[in-house]
Motif scaffolding. Structure first.
Motif, PDB file in Angstrom:
ATOM      1  N   LEU A 180      -3.276   4.649   5.351  1.00 34.63           N
ATOM      2  CA  LEU A 180      -2.984   4.394   3.942  1.00 34.63           C
ATOM      3  C   LEU A 180      -4.253   4.098   3.161  1.00 34.63           C
ATOM      4  N   ILE A 181      -5.131   3.275   3.742  1.00 32.88           N
ATOM      5  CA  ILE A 181      -6.375   2.916   3.057  1.00 32.88           C
ATOM      6  C   ILE A 181      -7.258   4.145   2.884  1.00 32.88           C
ATOM      7  N   LEU A 236       0.801  -1.219   0.000  1.00 31.51           N
ATOM      8  CA  LEU A 236       0.000   0.000   0.000  1.00 31.51           C
ATOM      9  C   LEU A 236       0.832   1.267   0.000  1.00 31.51           C
ATOM     10  N   GLN A 237       1.975   1.260   0.716  1.00 33.24           N
ATOM     11  CA  GLN A 237       2.751   2.494   0.785  1.00 33.24           C
ATOM     12  C   GLN A 237       3.349   2.823  -0.585  1.00 33.24           C
ATOM     13  N   VAL A 238       3.780   1.791  -1.317  1.00 28.93           N
ATOM     14  CA  VAL A 238       4.282   2.042  -2.674  1.00 28.93           C
ATOM     15  C   VAL A 238       3.168   2.584  -3.549  1.00 28.93           C
ATOM     16  N   TRP A 239       1.988   2.017  -3.419  1.00 29.88           N
ATOM     17  CA  TRP A 239       0.828   2.466  -4.188  1.00 29.88           C
ATOM     18  C   TRP A 239       0.581   3.955  -3.945  1.00 29.88           C
ATOM     19  N   ALA A 240       0.540   4.340  -2.650  1.00 26.01           N
ATOM     20  CA  ALA A 240       0.254   5.734  -2.315  1.00 26.01           C
ATOM     21  C   ALA A 240       1.359   6.670  -2.803  1.00 26.01           C
ATOM     22  N   PHE A 265      -6.289   7.228   2.753  1.00 20.13           N
ATOM     23  CA  PHE A 265      -5.669   8.112   1.778  1.00 20.13           C
ATOM     24  C   PHE A 265      -5.968   7.654   0.351  1.00 20.13           C
ATOM     25  N   LEU A 266      -5.793   6.360   0.086  1.00 22.26           N
ATOM     26  CA  LEU A 266      -6.074   5.841  -1.255  1.00 22.26           C
ATOM     27  C   LEU A 266      -7.547   6.033  -1.608  1.00 22.26           C
ATOM     28  N   GLY A 267      -8.429   5.850  -0.629  1.00 23.22           N
ATOM     29  CA  GLY A 267      -9.852   6.042  -0.881  1.00 23.22           C
ATOM     30  C   GLY A 267     -10.186   7.475  -1.206  1.00 23.22           C
ATOM     31  N   SER A 268      -9.610   8.409  -0.438  1.00 18.97           N
ATOM     32  CA  SER A 268      -9.856   9.827  -0.706  1.00 18.97           C
ATOM     33  C   SER A 268      -9.324  10.229  -2.068  1.00 18.97           C
TER      34      SER A 268
END
Length: 496
Positions: free
Chosen positions: A406-407, A357-361, A409-412
């Motif tokens: 992280l979740i 997830l951190q790489v994704w963000a 943040f990705l959702g927003s």
């Protein structure tokens, strides 16, 4: 009351379209029958009362529906071979329906149960056998081999909680044309006639001492089933040597592939090199061995090229030990699979989820101040993704960004573009799963639904959030959590 769901017949998952509720009492009988048939099938191996009997005690209407519908009684479970009262009752209610039999074989206690099974073998559609000892297994197979004639049998599953390298033949004269085979803890041999012409093959928990199949045996096994649509290989992978001459194994019908990499398996790149599956839509990659995750980075270019139409990617890290030598997944993962709809992450350690997830963000927001944000977003972050599933302990108290943060943040970030993006979270605990599968126990945590969030914003006359700046400089805001509680088990059955 229940949530309204939608999904095609070809999907194994459904999405929450809204939080509207419908009174279950208005459901037509046809829908209830479908629910009861499904419930009786998925609870076939439970040691409790059959699902249909429990459902028939909920209310007068359900009792009438179950007692007037033979198909909801066709799943017959024999967990105690010495007590056949309930199985005989279900057989009587099933009438002439094709049957799904589950037998938990016990040492020297199976005679009556096997006689009952043989009596109805001519209408067996599915047969599942579980044995805790080699003696129980071989006695059961020997008795069935003598008398069983199962012309309708399509599904065969064998679970062995002992070290049995190779199963004896169960059908002597006229082996049925099976479509589904599942073998756990044993195998019939990779050249067995029972493993030909299949549409679904599941091989799990390779017996200790059983050598890996050669490329030739592995290839012949798969090519013997040209219509294969689902393949699960848990530790049962080919031994591909450097000097082995390999040709492509074309599985043109394969839609779903699940691989569990055992420790010290050195041919991870080879397994993806030799399999060609242009119609693959679901891929699961699982391992408790750290080098297997380092190898995933190396094979990503192959996966991206071969499985460009992938719609569901499931990764499961089944080790509770933190990675020591490899900190982040390659960002190529988020540029691959442009058709991806579902991304599933399972882990026994929060750091393993953060590994993805951190790489994704970070890669999804890198450079957005000077480059076209929307272009980067669509290239890097799977624009068609609809569902993220995260199952983890959610108990990491380190200084690293939390999984929740992280979740959110990705959702927003996705919400700001008005894209659908649902998140399903669950607790998972190592070693608290079912005894037979050894997997972690999971509890549902919450469901975050972007569609409902956008609807709520519109109802209040508000607009979605603007694109967020990089994660390192802001905490995610504006992401509403929709908690869902666990349903309490029904302690008593009450008739109207």
């Amino acid at each position: 009351m229940f949530n309204v769901l939608s999904g095609s017949d070809d999907d194994d998952y459904v999405f929450f379209e809204s939080l509207d509720t419908v009174d279950i009492n208005i459901l037509p009988d046809k829908i209830l029958v479908t629910i009861f048939e499904f419930g009786s099938r998925i609870t076939l191996q439970n040691s409790r009362l059959p699902f249909t009997i429990l459902a028939s005690h909920v209310c007068r209407r359900w009792r009438n529906v179950t007692h007037m519908t033979p198909s909801v009684w066709r799943s017959i479970s024999i967990v105690d071979p010495l007590n056949l009262t309930v199985p005989r009752f279900c057989l009587e209610k099933a009438g002439g329906e094709e049957l799904e039999f589950y037998l938990h074989a016990r040492d020297n206690r199976n005679i009556d149960a096997l006689d009952l099974l043989k009596e109805h073998s001519n209408r067996l559609y599915s047969l599942s056998i579980r044995a805790d000892t080699p003696l129980a297994l071989f006695v059961t197979f020997a008795q069935l081999r003598i008398a069983v004639n199962a012309p309708c049998l399509k599904r065969l599953e064998v679970y062995v909680n002992a070290n049995v390298r190779q199963l004896p033949d169960i059908f002597m004269d006229r082996p049925p044309a099976l479509s589904h085979v599942r073998l756990e803890g044993s195998t019939f041999g990779f050249g067995s006639g029972l493993m030909r012409g299949l549409t679904s093959l599941i091989l799990t928990r390779r017996p200790s001492g059983l050598t890996l199949p050669s490329y030739q045996a592995f290839s012949e096994m798969l090519l013997a089933s040209p219509e294969l649509t689902h393949l699960t290989l848990d530790g049962v992978l080919p031994d591909i040597q450097l000097d082995t001459e390999c040709i492509q194994i074309e599985l043109l019908s394969l839609v779903s592939l699940e691989l569990t990499i055992p420790p010290h398996y050195e041919s991870i790149d080879g397994i993806f090199d030799i399999i060609t599956a242009p119609n693959l839509r679901k891929l699961k990659y699982s391992s408790n061995w750290e080098p297997a995750w380092m190898a995933l980075d190396l094979v990503l270019p192959v996966l991206a090229a071969k499985f460009s139409g992938l719609q569901e990617f499931h990764v499961a890290i089944t080790s509770s030990e933190a990675f020591k030598e490899h900190s982040w997944v390659d960002s190529l993962l988020f540029r691959a699979f442009p058709e991806l709809r579902v991304f599933i992450l399972d882990a026994f350690d929060d750091s393993h989820i953060r590994y993805f997830l951190q790489v994704w963000a970070e890669y999804g927001t890198e450079g957005n101040a000077v480059l076209d944000w929307e272009g980067i977003y669509f290239e890097m972050l799977w624009p068609k993704l609809e569902l993220l599933v995260v199952r983890a302990p959610f108990d990491d108290d380190t200084d690293e960004p939390s999984l929740d943060g992280l979740i959110e943040f990705l959702g927003s970030m996705r919400t700001s573009f008005g894209l659908p993006f649902d998140v399903k979270q669950g607790y998972i605990f190592e070693g608290l799963g079912r005894e037979e599968d050894g997997q972690g126990r999971e509890e549902e945590r919450n469901i975050i639904t972007t569609r409902d969030r956008l609807a709520a914003l519109a109802a209040r006359g508000e607009r979605p959030l603007p694109p967020p700046p990089p994660y390192s400089t802001v905490q995610a805001t504006g992401w509403e959590r929709l908690p869902t509680g666990m349903n309490d088990p029904v302690d008593t059955l009450q008739d109207e």
